[in-house]
Design an enzyme around this catalytic site. Structure first.
Site, PDB file in Angstrom:
ATOM      1  CD  GLU A  53      -3.153  -0.824   2.046  1.00 22.46           C
ATOM      2  OE1 GLU A  53      -3.732   0.276   1.893  1.00 22.46           O
ATOM      3  OE2 GLU A  53      -3.527  -1.680   2.850  1.00 22.46           O
ATOM      4  CG  ASP A  54      -0.927   4.153   0.976  1.00 19.30           C
ATOM      5  OD1 ASP A  54      -1.685   3.511   0.236  1.00 19.30           O
ATOM      6  OD2 ASP A  54      -1.326   4.777   1.978  1.00 19.30           O
TER       7      ASP A  54
ATOM      8  CB  CYS B   5      -6.637   2.438  -1.475  1.00 19.47           C
ATOM      9  SG  CYS B   5      -7.560   3.249  -0.171  1.00 19.47           S
TER      10      CYS B   5
ATOM     11  CG  ASP C 286      -2.579   0.433  -2.740  1.00 22.56           C
ATOM     12  OD1 ASP C 286      -1.635   1.220  -2.523  1.00 22.56           O
ATOM     13  OD2 ASP C 286      -3.575   0.338  -1.991  1.00 22.56           O
ATOM     14  CG  HIS C 287      -2.417   4.526  -4.137  1.00 23.45           C
ATOM     15  ND1 HIS C 287      -1.755   5.266  -3.195  1.00 23.45           N
ATOM     16  CD2 HIS C 287      -3.399   3.872  -3.474  1.00 23.45           C
ATOM     17  CE1 HIS C 287      -2.323   5.086  -2.010  1.00 23.45           C
ATOM     18  NE2 HIS C 287      -3.310   4.236  -2.154  1.00 23.45           N
TER      19      HIS C 287
END
Length: 620
Positions: free
Chosen positions: A42-43, A81, A248-249
């Site tokens: 994530e992130d 997300c 995810d980004h």
């Protein structure tokens, strides 16, 4: 139903999971269906050694690149997300479905499936551990069809003997919340004083510490991935599993996540392909690829890699498997509402340039968000700006935006030198602007429809059906929204005429544009007539009119409008009313009403009207 090779499936189900013991030449020539593993963090942007980061310690992630492909130009289509994951799981841009706003949960059309359902139909065991956050209504029921199991204990190990699997392992250790609690310097794996701070960030102790803490989290992520891969190898499955690693980004340092810069949308993506599946790889293993890939490509890529039919409604292109098309010329990205604050942006990225189109240029980049402001670095950045202690580059985040931005990412990787007004780059700007227009025409996104109107439309049927199958003038709304954001003086008369349009989405964008045309309104004697929009039947039109009048110093006390909005049954009417109140003098009766209607004052509430109400009461 997918036309997967059933002979391969049957073969796979009767052999041992390692597959390395295949005994005949025929079996070697026709390998069984591959296992597919996604490792998703994530992130995070590409903070990895394999991407040239000299600080990061990521030996396990880097190891995947030795037998696979490192994608230099991989992008999340949304910089946060929920809409990013919506795009992944559907194979469609979230804004083309109307699911682009952060955690909006609108209905999806009947034809749509979460793509792992196609794999289940073909005999795969599908498991997700554990995050979904797919940003649609009926998420649980759609997911139940897509996943054999989705939980914090979901595992490919629960499949039948020899059954091919598709497993997603999500890692939260790098989420932005991992920076909210400060780790003491002596416990970090990296020295804050050795951090190289980006030019748009102030070089302060808080920023240096958060850089070091984030590299510490990336190192922990790499350790966790290494443990998972070691277990996969012990199971004898590494050589029969195609492994994807991606973020995810982008993020998570300030001005990353939530923004359409490189720092918010460029992601690491590495795909390890075992020897027996090298024929699925269009490029040589162990290399860096300049192919442009984005999340909308993931669903068709997995289906293509296992020999499945790609549904016609999917909007991406496969980059693994048979008959892979040439690299697209562009990746396209979008931003809608982030938590409790509205903005709208579209972006296009080719191999060298990034183009961003802003539809709310009058709003600053750094709009206050309850969740984002838990970051010490963001609070420090804002404090220094208010004290006038930042240089020009560091101050941009706190100012309003241009309508268009253009960055040379080769020579300006941090996106700080906007070339949009430079005549030397006029042809580049025109090409990327035209590409963006072509993408909008192709996918017909619904992100120009004001969210309160979306919420009402969604009550009756999925917006995709209501908007795209009816006579709603969607592309006309896009035309007026673009004209509104451009703010050219020659467009004043046309836009003012649209303020009376029967379609409230068209009227909304035309009314919004009048913030730019205050002098023309006054000189044409139209100000009082414009104020009649305060009586429009739609609350969101009334709210936008009030905001324009405040911008033009023509504001008045909008107490009645605010009270009506706060009492609305619709969350996003309430949200807009609370945002309007944040721009008005405080009123004891309104404060009392807010305390009555929003008593919990929970910072962790996903209700964004609750969040802004909490902020208002804490300021009082």
């Amino acid at each position: 139903m997918i036309n997967l090779n059933k002979t391969n499936i049957s073969y796979f189900l009767i052999i041992n999971g390692s597959l390395a013991l295949a005994t005949s030449c025929a079996e070697k020539e026709t390998p069984p269906p591959p296992n597919i593993l996604w490792l998703v963090s994530e992130d995070n942007s590409p903070y990895m050694g394999v991407y040239g980061d000299t600080i990061a310690q990521t030996p396990n992630i880097d190891m995947l690149a030795q037998t696979g492909i490192v994608y230099n130009h991989a992008f999340a289509n949304a910089p946060v997300c929920a809409p990013a994951r919506n795009t992944i799981i559907t194979g469609m841009y979230a804004n083309s479905l109307g699911n682009h706003q952060m955690r909006s949960y609108y209905k999806t059309p009947d034809f749509l499936k979460y793509f792992p359902e196609y794999l289940r139909e073909a005999g795969y065991y599908t498991s997700n551990n554990q995050k979904m956050d797919y940003n649609t209504a009926a998420m649980d029921s759609l997911a139940a069809k897509a996943w054999n199991e989705s939980s914090n204990s979901a595992s490919y190990k629960n499949r039948e003997q020899g059954q091919p699997f598709f497993h997603v392992q999500n890692y939260t250790i790098t989420h932005e919340s991992s920076l909210f609690d400060s780790i003491p310097d002596e416990e970090l794996s990296f020295n804050p004083d050795e951090m190289v701070v980006y030019p748009y960030h102030p070089n302060t102790p808080d920023f240096r510490h958060d850089y070091a803490q984030y590299y510490h989290r990336i190192k922990q992520l790499d350790d966790q991935i290494g443990e998972f891969l070691d277990d996969l190898k012990q199971q004898g499955l590494y050589d029969s599993t195609i492994v994807f690693y991606y973020g995810d980004h982008g993020g998570v340092l300030p001005r990353g996540k939530r923004y359409l810069f490189e720092s918010g949308t460029r992601v690491p993506m590495i795909v390890h392909v075992p020897e027996m599946y090298r024929h699925l790889l269009p490029e040589a293993p162990g290399t860096h690829s300049d192919r442009i890939v984005s999340f909308v490509d993931l669903a068709p890529t997995i289906l293509n890699a296992v020999g499945a039919e790609i549904p016609a409604y999917m909007q991406g292109q496969p980059f693994l498997g048979e008959d892979v098309p040439e690299s697209p010329d562009h990746a396209f990205m979008f931003r809608g509402r982030m938590d409790e604050k509205y903005d709208l942006m579209h972006a296009a990225r080719n191999s060298q340039y990034r183009y961003i189109r802003n539809y709310y240029p009058e709003r600053v980049y750094g709009q206050f968000l309850n969740y984002l402001w838990r970051s010490r670095a963001v609070r420090d950045w804002e404090r220094l700006y208010k004290k006038g202690k930042l240089n020009e580059i560091q101050s941009v985040y706190w100012k309003t935006k241009p309508h268009e931005e253009l960055y040379d990412i080769v020579n300006d990787p941090h996106n700080i030198n906007n070339l949009a007004d430079d005549p030397e780059y006029g042809a580049v700007l025109a090409e990327l602007s035209a590409a963006t227009d072509g993408w909008l025409e192709e996918i017909k996104p619904m992100d120009v429809i004001p969210e309160p109107l979306m919420q009402r439309i969604n009550q009756n049927a999925p917006m995709f059906d209501s908007i795209k199958s009816g006579d709603f003038p969607l592309m006309k709304v896009h035309e007026v929204a673009r004209m509104s954001a451009r703010g050219a003086a020659d467009d004043f008369e046309t836009l003012y005429a649209y303020t009376k349009d029967a379609n409230p989405a068209i009227a909304f964008w035309a009314i919004k544009s009048m913030s730019i045309f205050g002098d023309q309104l006054l000189s044409a004697g139209l100000m009082e007539e414009f104020k009649s929009n305060l009586q429009h039947p739609e609350l969101f039109i009334q709210n936008m009119t009030a905001n324009v009048l405040i911008n033009l110093n023509e504001g008045q006390n909008f107490k009645q409008l605010i009270v009506k909005g706060i009492n609305s049954e619709y969350e996003f009417d309430r949200l807009e009313a609370l945002q309007l109140y944040s721009r008005q003098p405080r009123d004891g009766e309104i404060d009392a009403l807010i305390r009555e209607l929003f008593p919990e004052r929970r910072e962790d509430s996903w209700g964004y009207d609750q969040r802004i109400a909490t902020n208002l009461m804490e300021e009082n």
